[in-house]
Design an enzyme around this catalytic site. Structure first.
Site, PDB file in Angstrom:
ATOM      1  N   ASP A  52     -12.046  -5.903  10.156  1.00 14.08           N
ATOM      2  CA  ASP A  52     -12.159  -7.355  10.154  1.00 14.08           C
ATOM      3  C   ASP A  52     -13.421  -7.813  10.892  1.00 14.08           C
ATOM      4  O   ASP A  52     -14.171  -8.658  10.395  1.00 14.08           O
ATOM      5  CB  ASP A  52     -10.901  -7.984  10.761  1.00 14.08           C
ATOM      6  N   ASP A  74       0.815  -1.210   0.000  1.00 17.68           N
ATOM      7  CA  ASP A  74       0.000   0.000   0.000  1.00 17.68           C
ATOM      8  C   ASP A  74       0.849   1.261   0.000  1.00 17.68           C
ATOM      9  O   ASP A  74       0.314   2.355  -0.189  1.00 17.68           O
ATOM     10  CB  ASP A  74      -0.940  -0.001   1.207  1.00 17.68           C
TER      11      ASP A  74
END
Length: 1012
Positions: free
Chosen positions: A717, A280
């Site tokens: 998550d 990223d």
């Protein structure tokens, strides 16, 4: 001594002593009679096995005798771990399989026929033993219930403690302390909240289970020769593995490279494994480190296969203690290991020298460009030198399209182009064995030399776009992998977690591909950590959660998704509903109601091209219903405008189904559907993968809203897992005998508190969002809803916890207590509640396998984190929701460790943070209160030491929980930073002055206290 019993079903063959009464003996079957494979397969758990024997020549129903034999097995060793050991793969018990399907004489029940046949002794139509062992009938996994001798008392104690808490609270409300109503009121509010919080935490633990997977059955069913697979080629589905990283300086590239090597060497069909890394940060350092890892993998992966190396992370393998030759049979192992160790040392040197190499390369090439620009400027081009930028260069002499060392427009960390680089292409479909002489130092004869496909990804980032942090990166990987490989299952890792057990993925597949596995959305593995101090001072292992809470949730609708080490069904990530979804209706969800598959379902794109790797999309009624209910033209609104991606969805759903090898398997695929080779990657496919990770692709789609990883929370998550459970999917907790994966955890106090702060902040965000479990659908089980509700509520316990930790000090300061007198009823309730808590702890330790020390460490850190990180998270969340103000807690001071060679040097680092202030205040106030209470009693005209009992005992109990925190602040050899003393002094002076102002001393102080 406890003995486990296994039931067998014994079916008697038609012998002279076993004939039907009142009927003629049956005719012997002819050679052309029906064989077992020609007969319809019986459903699980029925008496079809009896019918099968009857049709083989056993006469009518009178010829069948169904008997059960109970045979005792050797009892397991008595220990906390015995239950866990017994439930793992190595001890898989086929007794239950025999009982559920077709236990017969040929599989070890009563006796083994000498001629290895049923019926006639020599007839050509006799059924051979090999024909009875039909591999599709064997289950791949099973549940192992907790013994009733543990679980029943556990549930009974929960009920007893609940009743005791109820009676205690009733007594507390009806017996106020009129002399200190303020103290009584605070304590009552806190106790009611603690009782509610305990219920939320305890109720989901009422049905813990263990599971066992059968790796041998998986291999037999998917990788053994059969009529549909004559060569025994792997029929397992494809698997895409994701590695996430963002900053090569905070997350060392050598650690990431070791993670990659452990994945490339894992035991899964090479042609079915596809590995991706998401960088990223778009750093060239990560890119070139992965290129070095791919080069080293060419020797490391075959070496692991040749010698069955474990673990297959080279750094962990070479640093582990013990004899490396243990269990190794090849005579050339020592020579090979010595050579590969030298190669790995050189590999580490190359990776560690990359930052300097990249910097020197950039300086040299930029100097060359400036020289050329000056020459052009001298020739008359006035703007030549101004157009030269301080670029970062790749090894081939071209500009790096990602982030440059000296950031510039289009080449900054938040502003760069998409990058997709397939570093290792798709391997050959057939096994490529090494031959003598292929390598100058290693003999790789008869070793598979292929390496799984690997691709480097870095999504496009531009100013003005919200990139949604890790969740956005995961969604970009999902789309790119769907174009390049489209594995129906996905496994995600953080860059510091690696595969410790090379068979772990196969165990997860046992659950996904078993009967009913098409309703499982993900398999969560427990997180295990290395490098933790032996005493686990700050409860980094977190075994109470991973071995207790998560195991208990597995008995409900499944464990939560907690980040790394989770294997997903791609179709579930896309936001579709599960097959055969049900709703739980009634006050407590006690009524199950099947729902229409069209209800609330997502668009089901039609089957088309895509990179399927063999097989075609089935057209059963459920998929047709989905397609009819939601036409294909809606798909771009949800998934984007990539036609190749939309076509891949139905292919991934089809390939992820279990085998249709039994009538009880619904929504399956035929055996042998995934045997065809995959088409090679081409330029158009790679270009499409670049397109789907562009920053604009998610515009006007449902990515991050209903599709993929969900946006809007730092704990993406948990929210993502909650959304799948809320649609009716189930999940499974996979605990392997050998740890599946391992990673690192922060052992420094400050880092640990900031980690907990991030988790708690995400929970507060969940509580104030539409993901609050109160708003969940009826597809979520009642106790599962309570577990998710607890996720959003637990940080708010900190408000009551810090008040309760200060109550003992307030009692000692005021000479009062939360009750008027130490009434025998109060003490009896208190004793009963404490005893039931201890007994519950002991039984929980028994069924979960955790240790008492681990449980105590968890309790200590719950208090430490609850009065620091959780409190800050609540404050942060309330300010964000009410006032729109976002605050952060940063590090302001750092004390260096003395010994850099100490593996636990980080443990002794003291990095000051504002999170330390509340625990310091609690400790300081309680210590001062103890001194005040003792002084008041000692210097009283008539000392009454019993008056110290209430406040003094509870104050000491609070301080005992803060012991790890105080020890962490002392550093090594008492080298505590000055700022700690400053804050401790300020707190002490403030408390003393405040108390003197509120309650000035007088002659009557000596008469204060509580009546006993």
């Amino acid at each position: 001594m406890s003995v486990d019993y296994a039931n067998y079903t014994v079916l008697m063959p038609p012998t002279p002593d076993n004939q039907p009464s009142g009927g003629a003996p049956p005719a012997a079957p002819s050679a052309g009679g029906a064989r077992p494979g020609d007969l319809p397969l019986p459903p699980y758990g029925s008496s079809s096995s009896s019918r099968l024997v009857n049709r083989r020549g056993g006469g009518d129903d009178g010829a069948k005798m169904d008997r059960r034999l109970s045979t005792a097995r050797v009892p397991a060793p008595s220990s906390n771990k015995s239950l866990l050991v017994r439930s793992q793969t190595g001890d898989f018990d086929h007794n239950r399989w025999l009982f559920e399907t077709k236990g017969t004489y040929g599989i070890g029940n009563a006796y083994w026929p000498q001629d290895n046949v049923y019926g006639d002794d020599g007839g050509g139509g006799a059924v051979k033993m090999e024909d009875l062992v039909e591999k599709p009938w064997k289950p791949l996994s099973r549940k192992v219930p907790i013994p009733p001798g543990i679980l029943s008392p556990y549930r009974l104690l929960v009920l007893v403690r609940f009743v005791a808490l109820f009676l205690f609270l009733v007594w507390r409300v009806t017996n106020p302390n009129m002399d200190a109503l303020w103290l009584w009121g605070i304590s009552i509010v806190c106790e009611f909240w603690f009782a509610f919080s305990w219920l939320l935490d305890q109720m989901p633990k009422l049905n813990p289970i263990n599971r066992a997977a059968d790796l041998a059955a998986l291999k037999e069913k998917f990788e053994s020769p059969s009529p549909t697979n004559p060569t025994g080629r792997s029929d397992l589905p494809g698997l895409d593995v994701f590695i996430s990283t963002a900053d090569p300086y905070k997350e060392p590239t050598l650690v990431t490279a070791n993670t990659l090597l452990s994945i490339l060497a894992t035991e899964y069909p090479v042609e079915k494994l596809f590995v991706y890394i998401s960088d990223d940060g778009g750093a060239l350092l990560t890119f070139e480190s992965m290129a070095e890892a791919c080069a080293f993998a060419k020797v490391w992966v075959p070496f692991c296969r040749k010698h069955s190396i474990e673990p297959r992370n080279p750094d962990s393998y070479f640093t582990q203690k013990g004899d490396p030759t243990k269990g190794k049979k090849r005579p050339d192992f020592v020579k090979d290991r010595r050579w590969i160790k030298r190669e790995y040392d050189e590999f580490k040197i190359r990776v560690n020298s990359l930052p300097d190499l990249i910097r020197r390369r950039a300086n040299a090439l930029n100097a060359r460009e400036r020289k050329l620009a000056r020459d052009k400027q001298a020739a008359g081009d006035a703007d030549a030198l101004a157009s030269v930028k301080a670029a970062t260069w790749m090894a081939d002499g071209t500009h790096w399209p990602g982030t440059w060392l000296d950031p510039s427009p289009d080449h900054a960390k938040g502003d760069h182009a998409s990058i997709v680089q397939v570093m290792i292409k798709n391997p050959h479909h057939d096994v490529v064995y090494g031959e003598a002489g292929d390598h100058p130092y290693l003999d790789m004869t008869d070793v598979d030399m292929r390496i799984p496909m690997f691709a480097y990804l870095s999504r496009e980032k531009r100013a003005g776009y919200d990139h949604n942090k890790k969740a956005g990166a995961m969604n970009a990987m999902v789309r790119a992998s769907a174009i390049l490989s489209n594995g129906p299952f996905m496994l995600n890792f953080d860059c510091d977690h690696y595969i410790y057990n090379c068979q772990a993925i196969r165990e997860a597949m046992c659950y996904m591909l078993d009967r009913g596995g098409d309703r499982i959305c993900y398999i969560q593995f427990p997180q295990r950590f290395e490098g933790i101090d032996p005493s686990d001072r700050y409860a980094n292992h977190n075994t109470v959660f991973f071995d207790g809470n998560m195991r208990a949730l597995d008995g409900l609708q499944g464990p939560m998704y907690v980040g790394t080490g989770c294997l997903f069904r791609r179709y579930a990530i896309y936001g579709f509903n599960p097959p055969r979804a049900i709703e739980y209706r009634g006050t407590y969800g006690q009524t199950k109601v099947p729902i229409d598959p069209r209800q609330g379902s997502e668009a089901m794109p039609g089957a088309g091209g895509g990179r399927s790797g063999g097989g075609s999309v089935g057209g059963d009624h459920e998929l047709q219903a989905l397609s009819t209910a939601h036409p294909d033209h809606e798909a771009p609104q949800k998934f984007g405008k990539s036609k190749m991606f939309i076509e891949s969805i139905a292919v991934a759903e089809y390939q992820g189904r279990p085998l249709q090898d039994h009538p009880s398997v619904l929504n399956g695929r035929p055996p042998g559907a995934l045997l065809m080779p995959r088409p090679p990657l081409d330029a158009a496919t790679v270009a499409e993968s670049v397109s789907v990770i562009s920053c604009w692709y998610e515009d006007n789609t449902e990515w991050g809203q209903r599709v993929g990883w969900i946006y809007g929370s730092v704990t993406e998550d948990v929210v993502t897992g909650y959304r799948m459970h809320n649609r009716g999917w189930r999940s499974v907790y996979c605990i392997t005998r050998r740890d599946a994966f391992r990673g690192t955890a922060p052992i420094n106090l400050t880092d640990r508190l900031h980690q907990v702060l991030r988790w708690a902040t995400g929970s507060v965000e969940i509580f104030f969002s539409k993901n609050n479990a109160v708003l969940a659908s009826r597809r979520l089980k009642f106790l599962q809803r309570m577990a998710y509700l607890n996720v959003g509520i637990y940080p708010f316990t900190s408000l009551f916890l810090i008040m309760y930790c200060l109550l003992p000090a307030l009692s000692l300061f005021s000479g009062q207590f939360i009750v008027a007198t130490l009434d025998p009823t109060f003490l009896s309730y208190l004793l009963l509640i404490t005893i039931t808590l201890m007994l519950l702890c002991l039984l929980e330790v028994k069924w979960s396998g955790i240790g008492l020390e681990e449980w105590w460490r968890n309790e200590q850190f719950w208090v430490i984190g609850g009065t620091s990180a959780h409190l800050a998270a609540v404050l942060q969340g309330l300010l964000k929701v009410v006032a729109g103000i976002e605050i952060s807690f940063t590090l302001t001071a750092k004390a260096a460790a003395e010994d850099d060679d100490d593996p636990f040097a980080e443990l002794y680092l003291i990095k000051w943070t504002s999170l330390f202030i509340p625990p310091l205040a609690v400790i300081g106030i309680n210590i001062i209160a103890l001194v005040v209470g003792v002084s008041r009693t000692v210097y009283a005209e008539i000392p009454q030491y019993s008056k110290l009992l209430g406040g003094g005992f509870f104050s000491f109990w609070v301080l005992a929980h803060y012991y790890p925190f105080a020890k962490g602040l002392m550093g090594r050899r008492g080298r505590t930073p000055t700022i700690v003393y400053v804050w401790a002094g300020l707190i002490s002076i403030t408390v003393s002055l405040l108390w003197i102002t509120i309650s000035p001393p007088d002659d009557s102080v000596a008469q204060g206290g509580i009546d006993v």
